[in-house]
Scaffold this active site. Structure first.
Site, PDB file in Angstrom:
ATOM      1  N   CYS A   6       0.790  -1.236   0.000  1.00  7.76           N
ATOM      2  CA  CYS A   6       0.000   0.000   0.000  1.00  7.76           C
ATOM      3  C   CYS A   6       0.818   1.280   0.000  1.00  7.76           C
ATOM      4  O   CYS A   6       0.715   2.058  -0.944  1.00  7.76           O
ATOM      5  CB  CYS A   6      -0.949   0.002   1.195  1.00  7.76           C
TER       6      CYS A   6
HETATM    7  P1  NAD Z   1      -4.389  -8.834  -3.753  1.00  7.09           P
HETATM    8  O1  NAD Z   1      -3.508  -8.707  -4.937  1.00  7.09           O
HETATM    9  O2  NAD Z   1      -3.928  -9.576  -2.540  1.00  7.09           O
HETATM   10  O3  NAD Z   1      -5.760  -9.528  -4.224  1.00  7.09           O
HETATM   11  C1  NAD Z   1      -6.449  -9.212  -5.379  1.00  7.09           C
HETATM   12  C2  NAD Z   1      -7.266 -10.419  -5.814  1.00  7.09           C
HETATM   13  O4  NAD Z   1      -8.040 -10.070  -6.966  1.00  7.09           O
HETATM   14  C3  NAD Z   1      -6.427 -11.627  -6.220  1.00  7.09           C
HETATM   15  O5  NAD Z   1      -6.878 -12.767  -5.516  1.00  7.09           O
HETATM   16  C4  NAD Z   1      -6.686 -11.780  -7.726  1.00  7.09           C
HETATM   17  O6  NAD Z   1      -6.644 -13.120  -8.187  1.00  7.09           O
HETATM   18  C5  NAD Z   1      -8.084 -11.194  -7.842  1.00  7.09           C
HETATM   19  N1  NAD Z   1      -8.449 -10.749  -9.188  1.00  7.09           N
HETATM   20  C6  NAD Z   1      -7.665 -10.223 -10.158  1.00  7.09           C
HETATM   21  N2  NAD Z   1      -8.402  -9.928 -11.247  1.00  7.09           N
HETATM   22  C7  NAD Z   1      -9.682 -10.246 -10.948  1.00  7.09           C
HETATM   23  C8  NAD Z   1     -10.920 -10.156 -11.647  1.00  7.09           C
HETATM   24  N3  NAD Z   1     -10.993  -9.648 -12.884  1.00  7.09           N
HETATM   25  N4  NAD Z   1     -12.041 -10.592 -11.033  1.00  7.09           N
HETATM   26  C9  NAD Z   1     -11.982 -11.106  -9.781  1.00  7.09           C
HETATM   27  N5  NAD Z   1     -10.849 -11.199  -9.068  1.00  7.09           N
HETATM   28  C10 NAD Z   1      -9.722 -10.790  -9.639  1.00  7.09           C
HETATM   29  O7  NAD Z   1      -4.813  -7.360  -3.357  1.00  7.09           O
HETATM   30  P2  NAD Z   1      -5.070  -6.744  -1.886  1.00  7.09           P
HETATM   31  O8  NAD Z   1      -3.804  -6.582  -1.140  1.00  7.09           O
HETATM   32  O9  NAD Z   1      -6.200  -7.484  -1.246  1.00  7.09           O
HETATM   33  O10 NAD Z   1      -5.539  -5.284  -2.300  1.00  7.09           O
HETATM   34  C11 NAD Z   1      -6.750  -5.063  -2.962  1.00  7.09           C
HETATM   35  C12 NAD Z   1      -7.028  -3.566  -2.964  1.00  7.09           C
HETATM   36  O11 NAD Z   1      -7.203  -3.107  -1.613  1.00  7.09           O
HETATM   37  C13 NAD Z   1      -5.900  -2.704  -3.542  1.00  7.09           C
HETATM   38  O12 NAD Z   1      -6.450  -1.607  -4.188  1.00  7.09           O
HETATM   39  C14 NAD Z   1      -5.131  -2.263  -2.314  1.00  7.09           C
HETATM   40  O13 NAD Z   1      -4.446  -1.059  -2.529  1.00  7.09           O
HETATM   41  C15 NAD Z   1      -6.267  -2.079  -1.316  1.00  7.09           C
HETATM   42  N6  NAD Z   1      -5.868  -2.207   0.089  1.00  7.09           N
HETATM   43  C16 NAD Z   1      -5.001  -3.184   0.456  1.00  7.09           C
HETATM   44  C17 NAD Z   1      -4.660  -3.306   1.799  1.00  7.09           C
HETATM   45  C18 NAD Z   1      -3.674  -4.355   2.233  1.00  7.09           C
HETATM   46  O14 NAD Z   1      -3.209  -4.267   3.388  1.00  7.09           O
HETATM   47  N7  NAD Z   1      -3.331  -5.347   1.414  1.00  7.09           N
HETATM   48  C19 NAD Z   1      -5.213  -2.449   2.764  1.00  7.09           C
HETATM   49  C20 NAD Z   1      -6.133  -1.496   2.349  1.00  7.09           C
HETATM   50  C21 NAD Z   1      -6.444  -1.386   1.009  1.00  7.09           C
END
Ligand code: NAD
Length: 426
Positions: free
Chosen positions: A264
């Site tokens: 992030c």
């Molecule tokens: P991540 O990469 O761990 O997970 C994303 C998921 O989306 C994956 O499982 C992937 O296979 C799936 N995916 C990809 N394309 C897809 C599609 N077309 N349809 C359905 N699923 C699909 O991401 P994350 O860390 O969970 O982050 C997600 C969002 O949340 C980002 O924008 C991030 O900035 C935000 N965020 C993350 C955190 C954190 O601590 N990781 C905290 C707050 C906000």
């Protein structure tokens, strides 16, 4: 309420499990079948404290997972987009995955009669929900806004404490295009003791970036002060402990060290810089926040070379690979540039992390160990890169090293250990 969660990464899986815990029925959607299968058998695709228990409790009951968008949209009232928003090669936000998920949701919404709300939970730069997600959904569904709702509900959870943070938030922000969409999203959280801040879409998007950019700024500020303190022979931790007593500053995020990583802070600060530039504004302070952060890991290796001279052929133990403790996530971990620099200098790297060895194996072909003591055996020096609790109590383990030189990037070791100790900024 019936909720679909699109994307089962850190945010999606935790949100899904916690919404189930709040009494909602949840269907997860991902394009990765292995994650779907894991969730349906009650096994989390990622490590988060408390997540396994929740999945075990609700999987196959009020929590399920599927590859099928149509099924998920048809059988729920509200869909959360939780897919990744990485940086593009230029550092700007890459909305490719959000666009793909929006198109899929739009296609499915076109086949549904009932009202449905689409909520963006992914971190997206201001204007994205209104100017990117909404038109894609309208185009693919053939419906105009009003026939469906749209909202933006940023996520503030910390990896490692994600389940706790979701269920005990200090803020919930719901931005919406209209009252009906916002009311539906806000009602999902009625089981939590936290006021819901209601805004428009772009304000909700901005709140998330400002939150992360401010925390990143606090860290880089503390690192810069630490670098100055180190030159002056002052303990920056003593300084910041006193400074943090000022109620206007607060004691958190003042720990100097090897810098911030994770999925992030780095990418969100970069994305905010990119968005600011789009408006014609050059954000000097935010640029510096990243510059200071990029430099910190290399300071670890400089200190090492100051002591050892050439590190070619030397055995260097790297303790900690995850970007922070209590997670297996290595995204933008500060240990990555350190290991790369060590390898560029032809050092032999022996690494240990309680959880992240497996993920780092995909990046570097180095020696991985199952314990700190194994990584330390015969080493010429040790670099502490992650604030795992177990590193605090290391003591006699260092006796096994060839030279007991410890460079601490996370202020882990208490004074008085029988080692040649060098703090990064203290
Ligand atoms: P991540 O990469 O761990 O997970 C994303 C998921 O989306 C994956 O499982 C992937 O296979 C799936 N995916 C990809 N394309 C897809 C599609 N077309 N349809 C359905 N699923 C699909 O991401 P994350 O860390 O969970 O982050 C997600 C969002 O949340 C980002 O924008 C991030 O900035 C935000 N965020 C993350 C955190 C954190 O601590 N990781 C905290 C707050 C906000």
């Amino acid at each position: 309420m019936k909720i679909s969660v699109i994307g089962t990464g850190y945010v999606g899986t935790v949100s899904a499990a916690c919404f189930a815990d709040l009494g909602h029925e949840v269907i997860c959607v991902d394009i990765d079948k292995s994650k779907i299968d894991l969730i349906n058998t009650g096994i989390p695709p990622i490590y988060e404290e408390g997540l396994a228990e929740l999945l075990k409790k609700y999987a196959g009951k009020r929590l399920s997972a599927t590859l099928d968008y149509d099924f998920a949209v048809k059988n729920t009232e509200i869909s959360f987009i939780c897919v990744g928003t990485p940086s593009d090669p230029g550092g700007n936000i890459d909305l490719g995955i959000v666009k793909a998920a929006s198109a899929n949701l739009g296609d499915s919404l076109g086949k549904k009669k009932d009202y449905h709300v689409v909520v963006v939970k992914s971190t997206v730069v201001p204007e994205t929900t209104e100017k990117v997600v909404l038109p894609i959904i309208e185009g693919h569904s053939g419906k105009h806004i009003g026939k469906f709702g749209i909202a933006m509900n940023p996520e503030f959870l910390r990896e490692g404490k994600a389940v706790h943070d979701f269920l005990h938030p200090d803020k919930i922000v719901v931005g919406s295009i209209d009252k009906r969409s916002g009311d539906m999203v806000a009602s999902l959280y009625s089981g939590l003791e936290c006021e819901v801040t209601r805004t428009n879409l772009r304000t909700a998007e901005m709140i998330k970036y400002v939150n992360n950019a401010f925390l990143a700024t606090k860290i880089s500020f503390s690192n810069e002060i630490g670098n100055i303190c180190k030159k002056l022979g002052i303990d920056t931790y003593e300084v910041m402990k006193a400074v943090g007593r000022d109620f206007r500053i607060g004691p958190h995020f003042l720990n100097s060290g090897a810098g911030f990583g994770g999925s992030c802070f780095p990418k969100d600060v970069r994305a905010l810089i990119g968005k600011a530039r789009e408006t014609g504004y050059e954000p000097q302070l935010l640029n510096s926040v990243l510059e200071v952060n990029e430099e910190q890991p290399y300071r670890m290796v400089s200190l090492l070379k100051d002591k050892l001279g050439s590190i070619k052929g030397k055995k260097i133990a790297v303790l900690g690979l995850a970007f922070k403790n209590d997670t297996d996530d290595i995204r933008e971990s500060r240990s990555i540039p350190v290991i790369k620099e060590l390898l560029d200098n032809e050092a032999n790297v022996s690494a240990y992390d309680p959880m992240a060895n497996g993920n780092m194996k995909k990046l570097f072909n180095i020696k991985y160990h199952d314990s700190a003591i194994d990584a330390l055996r015969g080493a010429d020096a040790c670099l502490i890169m992650t604030e795992w609790d177990e590193f605090k109590s290391l003591d006699k383990e260092f006796d096994i090293m060839g030279r007991k030189l410890v460079i601490d990037g996370r202020h882990m070791l208490a004074p008085g250990k029988d080692v040649e100790y060098i703090g990064l900024c203290w």
